[in-house]
Every structure is written in structure tokens, then in C-alpha cells.
Design a protein around this motif. Structure first.
Motif, PDB file in Angstrom:
ATOM      1  N   GLY A   1     -53.407 -78.717  31.640  1.00  0.00           N
ATOM      2  CA  GLY A   1     -52.479 -77.834  31.625  1.00  0.00           C
ATOM      3  C   GLY A   1     -51.471 -78.118  30.356  1.00  0.00           C
ATOM      4  O   GLY A   1     -50.476 -78.777  30.518  1.00  0.00           O
ATOM      5  N   SER A   2     -52.069 -77.588  29.027  1.00  0.00           N
ATOM      6  CA  SER A   2     -51.234 -77.650  27.824  1.00  0.00           C
ATOM      7  C   SER A   2     -50.909 -79.330  27.514  1.00  0.00           C
ATOM      8  O   SER A   2     -49.800 -79.634  27.096  1.00  0.00           O
ATOM      9  CB  SER A   2     -49.853 -77.007  28.102  1.00  0.00           C
ATOM     10  N   CYS A   3     -51.884 -80.139  27.947  1.00  0.00           N
ATOM     11  CA  CYS A   3     -51.660 -81.669  27.709  1.00  0.00           C
ATOM     12  C   CYS A   3     -51.972 -81.808  26.143  1.00  0.00           C
ATOM     13  O   CYS A   3     -52.835 -81.074  25.795  1.00  0.00           O
ATOM     14  CB  CYS A   3     -52.654 -82.334  28.580  1.00  0.00           C
TER      15      CYS A   3
ATOM     16  N   TYR B   1     -56.214 -81.162  38.879  1.00  0.00           N
ATOM     17  CA  TYR B   1     -55.181 -80.174  39.387  1.00  0.00           C
ATOM     18  C   TYR B   1     -54.562 -79.712  37.999  1.00  0.00           C
ATOM     19  O   TYR B   1     -54.223 -80.231  36.919  1.00  0.00           O
ATOM     20  CB  TYR B   1     -53.823 -81.000  39.993  1.00  0.00           C
ATOM     21  N   GLU B   2     -54.702 -78.322  37.921  1.00  0.00           N
ATOM     22  CA  GLU B   2     -54.248 -77.515  36.906  1.00  0.00           C
ATOM     23  C   GLU B   2     -53.543 -76.509  37.157  1.00  0.00           C
ATOM     24  O   GLU B   2     -53.834 -75.242  37.753  1.00  0.00           O
ATOM     25  CB  GLU B   2     -55.831 -76.943  36.154  1.00  0.00           C
ATOM     26  N   PRO B   3     -52.126 -76.611  37.257  1.00  0.00           N
ATOM     27  CA  PRO B   3     -51.151 -75.298  37.468  1.00  0.00           C
ATOM     28  C   PRO B   3     -51.633 -74.383  36.714  1.00  0.00           C
ATOM     29  O   PRO B   3     -51.657 -74.382  35.122  1.00  0.00           O
ATOM     30  CB  PRO B   3     -49.892 -76.049  37.297  1.00  0.00           C
TER      31      PRO B   3
ATOM     32  N   TRP C   1     -64.212 -77.189  26.254  1.00  0.00           N
ATOM     33  CA  TRP C   1     -64.334 -76.328  24.975  1.00  0.00           C
ATOM     34  C   TRP C   1     -64.070 -74.908  25.371  1.00  0.00           C
ATOM     35  O   TRP C   1     -64.003 -74.231  24.673  1.00  0.00           O
ATOM     36  CB  TRP C   1     -65.275 -76.622  24.168  1.00  0.00           C
ATOM     37  N   LYS C   2     -64.080 -74.541  26.662  1.00  0.00           N
ATOM     38  CA  LYS C   2     -64.230 -73.003  27.149  1.00  0.00           C
ATOM     39  C   LYS C   2     -65.264 -72.084  26.065  1.00  0.00           C
ATOM     40  O   LYS C   2     -66.117 -72.880  25.683  1.00  0.00           O
ATOM     41  CB  LYS C   2     -62.868 -72.656  26.685  1.00  0.00           C
ATOM     42  N   MET C   3     -64.867 -71.008  26.009  1.00  0.00           N
ATOM     43  CA  MET C   3     -65.872 -70.163  24.869  1.00  0.00           C
ATOM     44  C   MET C   3     -65.435 -70.198  23.190  1.00  0.00           C
ATOM     45  O   MET C   3     -65.222 -69.128  22.845  1.00  0.00           O
ATOM     46  CB  MET C   3     -65.958 -68.819  25.487  1.00  0.00           C
TER      47      MET C   3
ATOM     48  N   ILE D   1     -51.697 -73.627  31.833  1.00  0.00           N
ATOM     49  CA  ILE D   1     -52.820 -73.745  31.142  1.00  0.00           C
ATOM     50  C   ILE D   1     -53.005 -72.586  30.004  1.00  0.00           C
ATOM     51  O   ILE D   1     -52.770 -71.376  30.063  1.00  0.00           O
ATOM     52  CB  ILE D   1     -54.019 -73.128  31.974  1.00  0.00           C
ATOM     53  N   GLY D   2     -52.941 -73.259  28.654  1.00  0.00           N
ATOM     54  CA  GLY D   2     -52.901 -72.506  27.526  1.00  0.00           C
ATOM     55  C   GLY D   2     -51.847 -71.744  27.289  1.00  0.00           C
ATOM     56  O   GLY D   2     -51.700 -71.060  26.358  1.00  0.00           O
ATOM     57  N   THR D   3     -50.755 -72.110  28.086  1.00  0.00           N
ATOM     58  CA  THR D   3     -49.466 -71.614  27.842  1.00  0.00           C
ATOM     59  C   THR D   3     -48.397 -72.250  26.905  1.00  0.00           C
ATOM     60  O   THR D   3     -47.244 -71.851  26.402  1.00  0.00           O
ATOM     61  CB  THR D   3     -48.540 -71.160  29.205  1.00  0.00           C
TER      62      THR D   3
ATOM     63  N   GLY E   1     -64.647 -74.166  39.645  1.00  0.00           N
ATOM     64  CA  GLY E   1     -63.459 -73.448  39.993  1.00  0.00           C
ATOM     65  C   GLY E   1     -62.374 -73.574  39.000  1.00  0.00           C
ATOM     66  O   GLY E   1     -61.158 -73.325  39.474  1.00  0.00           O
ATOM     67  N   HIS E   2     -62.846 -73.681  37.692  1.00  0.00           N
ATOM     68  CA  HIS E   2     -61.590 -73.432  36.786  1.00  0.00           C
ATOM     69  C   HIS E   2     -60.998 -71.999  37.146  1.00  0.00           C
ATOM     70  O   HIS E   2     -61.562 -70.992  37.525  1.00  0.00           O
ATOM     71  CB  HIS E   2     -62.248 -73.407  35.228  1.00  0.00           C
ATOM     72  N   SER E   3     -59.550 -72.242  36.582  1.00  0.00           N
ATOM     73  CA  SER E   3     -58.875 -71.075  37.199  1.00  0.00           C
ATOM     74  C   SER E   3     -59.391 -69.659  36.388  1.00  0.00           C
ATOM     75  O   SER E   3     -59.282 -68.617  36.849  1.00  0.00           O
ATOM     76  CB  SER E   3     -57.414 -71.178  36.856  1.00  0.00           C
TER      77      SER E   3
END
Ligand code: PEP
Length: 251
Positions: A213-215, A167-169, A10-12, A173-175, A95-97
Motif C-alpha cells: 500500500g503506497s510503499c 496485508y494490503e489495506p 506490475w499490474k496491467m 493501495i495506489g492512493t 486475492g489482490h483487492s
């Protein structure tokens, strides 16, 4: 058999009330049924962990999004793995990007976090992945190999078997830009091979490797269909219970 997992980061986002509501919607929808063998995890902000643990059924896992490198002490603003475990959470994203990039978390620190999470009986969801520049330069496998080798330095096989890898290129992410199913499978099989070299084939075959990644509901199926993709770490789409559950039902 390795576990199939769909985890929501959920991030912030969400106030406490919004978060409790979202967790309730996830629980209610999940109770209608999930494909066999698929587990859900939600990773809300720290402030929501205790309240959400009370809402979620035991069958839905609860994760923090980060932990400190130490158990306690003069580290103003930090939250330790010990504290996270005391809320009833079972997982922690490490270790999230966004942590690597915005908070300059080093591989060495992340290795410490992995170890302290395990020492507190939390399962690390360890993120790795290259940025766009590294992808375009063709050094993405080297980057991910380094992140994994350094992140898991000193871990014995028993400890490693508790790890979930995501694995998160970073470029996805969020793009709105997702890795193609071929790119995802290529990297997941590379990571599984690496685990085989670092540990053994039995450990490699039981390690869950999630894609992030944008799933979203419209692309999850083609990603999850790949033999080395064991689920997803979902950011934006996990803030909507319908979308999150639709992704989980893509298996
Ligand atoms: C993430 O932050 O872990 C993530 C995968 O985000 P998104 O799904 O929004 O790209």
C-alpha cells in the motif's frame, strides 16, 4: 527464520518490450547486492512471463498476478496455474483487492485458486486487507480474519507453510496514503496470531507477511523495521528499477 521478500506487482502496465527492459534493469541492479536474506520477486503481466524468466537470474522469483480456478477447459480468456508453472514462474498473487473488487472474486473462488496453485507447485502470495469504510467502522480485523479463514479453508499445515501473506489495506493501495508503521505492525501481529490459532506457533513464526500500500523508498524503512513485517508487495514503485531496489535495500 522467515524469508524477507520484496515483490513487485506490475499490474496491467508495460508492453512486452518495456517489461523486458525493466526486468533487465532489476536484474542488473540486484546483482550489485542486496541486504542479507532479502529476496526479490517480480509479477509482470502473463504475456511477459516466459521472456522475463529468461532474463532474470534464478535468484529473482517470478510471479503471475492471478490464476484460474481450473487447470484447463472452456474458460475463454483465463490462464491456469498449470500454464503459469510451465513458464518457469514460481509464484502467483491471489486475492489482490483489485481482483476482489473489479472482478468480484469471492473467498470461495480464492480458496480454490490457492489450492490449484499449490497443486501446481506455485507459491501463492495471498492478499488480504480492509477497505476504508471497514477501517473507519472498526471492523478491519474481522474482515481480514474472514478473508484468511475462508481463503485457507481445508489447507493442511504442510500446504499452509508454503503460503506468503500480503496485508494490503485497500485505502492505501495506489492512493499515496500509507498505513502508519503502528497500523502495519498491529495488523501483521494480528495475522500472525491468527495463523498461530489456525495452525501452530512454529508455522506462524515462519510465515512471511508482506505489507502493501503506497510503499516507496521514503517510507519503506519505517515499515520494514517492525518485527512482524517481513517485506513488501509493491505496486507503483516497482515500475521503476531504482525505486524497487531502493525499497529492497531499506532492510
Ligand atoms: C499493490 O497493488 O499491491 C500495491 C501495493 O500498490 P501500490 O504500491 O501502488 O499502492
Amino acid at each position: 527464520m522467515r524469508r524477507k521478500i520484496v515483490a513487485g506487482n506490475w499490474k496491467m502496465n508495460t508492453t512486452l518490450n518495456d517489461g523486458l527492459r525493466l526486468a533487465g534493469e532489476v536484474k542488473e541492479d540486484a546483482e550489485k547486492g542486496l541486504p542479507e536474506g532479502v529476496s526479490l520477486i517480480v509479477a509482470p503481466p502473463f504475456t511477459h512471463l516466459t521472456g522475463i524468466r529468461e532474463i532474470l537470474a534464478d535468484s529473482i522469483g517470478l510471479s503471475a498476478q492471478n490464476c484460474a480456478t481450473d487447470d484447463s477447459g472452456a474458460f475463454t480468456g483465463e490462464v491456469s496455474a498449470k500454464m503459469i508453472a510451465s513458464t518457469g514462474a514460481e509464484y502467483v498473487i491471489i486475492g489482490h483487492s483489485e481482483r476482489r473488487l473489479f472482478f468480484r472474486e469471492s473467498d470461495k473462488e480464492l480458496n480454490k485458486k490457492v489450492k490449484i496453485a499449490l497443486a501446481n507447485d506455485l507459491t501463492p502470495i495471498f492478499c488480504c486487507g480492509e477497505n476504508l469504510h471497514e477501517r473507519e467502522k472498526g471492523i478491519y480485523k474481522e474482515v481480514v480474519r474472514n478473508q484468511i479463514e475462508l481463503g485457507f479453508t481445508g489447507l493442511n499445515e504442510d500446504d499452509f507453510r508454503k503460503i506468503i501473506i500480503a496485508y494490503e489495506p485497500v485505502w492505501a493501495i495506489g492512493t499515496g496514503k500509507t498505513a502508519t508503521p503502528e497500523q502495519a505492525q498491529d495488523m501483521h501481529s494480528f495475522i500472525r496470531d491468527l495463523v498461530k490459532k489456525l495452525y501452530n506457533s512454529d508455522t506462524a513464526s515462519t510465515t512471511s507477511i508482506l505489507y502493501g500500500g503506497s510503499c516507496k523508498p521514503s517510507n519503506a524503512r519505517e515499515i520494514f523495521e517492525n518485527s512482524d513485517v517481513d517485506g513488501g508487495l509493491i505496486g507503483g514503485a516497482s515500475l521503476n528499477a531504482d525505486d524497487f531496489l531502493a525499497i529492497a535495500r531499506s532492510f
